[in-house]
Scaffold this active site. Structure first.
Site, mmCIF file in Angstrom:
data_model
loop_
_atom_site.group_PDB
_atom_site.id
_atom_site.type_symbol
_atom_site.label_atom_id
_atom_site.label_comp_id
_atom_site.label_asym_id
_atom_site.label_seq_id
_atom_site.Cartn_x
_atom_site.Cartn_y
_atom_site.Cartn_z
ATOM 1 N N LYS A 1 0.843 -1.180 0.000
ATOM 2 C CA LYS A 1 0.000 0.000 0.000
ATOM 3 C C LYS A 1 0.885 1.239 0.000
ATOM 4 O O LYS A 1 2.073 1.153 0.243
ATOM 5 C CB LYS A 1 -0.914 0.009 1.226
ATOM 6 C CG LYS A 1 -1.989 -1.077 1.202
ATOM 7 C CD LYS A 1 -2.866 -1.058 2.440
ATOM 8 C CE LYS A 1 -3.444 0.301 2.756
ATOM 9 N NZ LYS A 1 -4.185 0.919 1.634
ATOM 10 N N GLU B 1 -2.859 4.798 7.438
ATOM 11 C CA GLU B 1 -3.657 3.621 7.125
ATOM 12 C C GLU B 1 -3.229 2.429 7.973
ATOM 13 O O GLU B 1 -4.071 1.706 8.517
ATOM 14 C CB GLU B 1 -3.523 3.291 5.633
ATOM 15 C CG GLU B 1 -4.230 4.276 4.724
ATOM 16 C CD GLU B 1 -3.908 4.068 3.266
ATOM 17 O OE1 GLU B 1 -4.698 4.524 2.424
ATOM 18 O OE2 GLU B 1 -2.855 3.468 2.948
#
Length: 235
Positions: free
Chosen positions: A106, A115
């Site tokens: 990611k 995140e």
């Protein structure tokens, strides 16, 4: 850098399927990206129909989307637990026989530090993806968020690990990308990654690294949106 690919219909199916897992009273982590945006919109529609939730956005982008959708917001330090986090991925290991099954890369949107904080805190972490994000093993560049003063030192360490670091440039202004945390991002190419867990450990040990984009042993399920439905991967 952001990943291209996947139809809007596939992304919408994945996002809307994830939104179905949100229960009344939940605290929901909201990730960043085009697929997660469909989940945010679907949660917003449920809120307008009476669903009571509080959401923790992981970036300025997801915060704005949630506000537009009418979702009440909170923060990680203001809640006792995060019931569910919904987030996308740039790449997902889809080989069930691999020790890295379910590992993610990611950070295409440079929001991976926040995140990871929210996704790791969640009781359940749900990944939303389209088929273009699936791979037998991770091979995209790994985003590494670094404090500005340390980016050259971190780059040297990455090279010692066999990686090729590139400072991420901004697309619409001169200079590098600056994260929501005020840091820089190195995109580090390692080629095919045979052991994501080991590389994640090595990157975390480098002084000056705030966080990297390898998410190992965090995802509980991935919803893969297709043209005619949704496939489920449970880890």
């Amino acid at each position: 850098m952001k990943t291209a690919g996947g139809t809007d219909a596939a992304k919408r199916r994945a996002g809307e399927r994830a939104a179905e897992d949100v229960d009344n009273g939940d605290v929901v982590g909201l990730g960043t990206g085009s697929t997660t945006a469909y989940a945010i919109d679907a949660i917003g529609e449920a809120v307008s129909d009476g669903l009571e939730v509080r959401a923790i956005p992981t970036s300025f982008q997801s915060r704005q989307r949630a506000l537009e959708a009418g979702i009440p917001l909170t923060s990680l330090d203001a809640v006792e637990t995060v019931d569910i986090a919904i987030d996308g991925a740039d790449q997902v290991v889809d080989d069930a026989d691999s020790s890295g099954y379910g590992a993610l890369i990611k950070g295409g949107g440079a929001a991976h530090t926040r995140e990871k904080l929210v996704d790791a805190a969640a009781e359940r972490f749900v990944v939303v993806a389209d088929p273009s994000k699936l791979a037998d093993r991770l091979e995209r560049s790994v985003p590494v968020e670094v404090i500005p003063e340390a980016h050259t030192v971190v780059a040297d360490h990455v090279q010692e690990l066999g990686g090729e670091p590139t400072l991420r440039d901004a697309e619409h202004k001169d200079g590098p990308v600056v994260t929501d945390n005020g840091n820089l991002v190195l995109d580090c190419a390692f080629g095919p990654i045979g052991d994501p867990d080991e590389l994640a450990t090595q990157l975390s040990r480098i002084p000056g690294v705030l966080e990297h984009g390898l998410f190992v042993d965090l995802a509980d399920v991935t919803y893969v949106g297709l043209e005619d439905g949704v496939e489920t991967r449970v880890y």
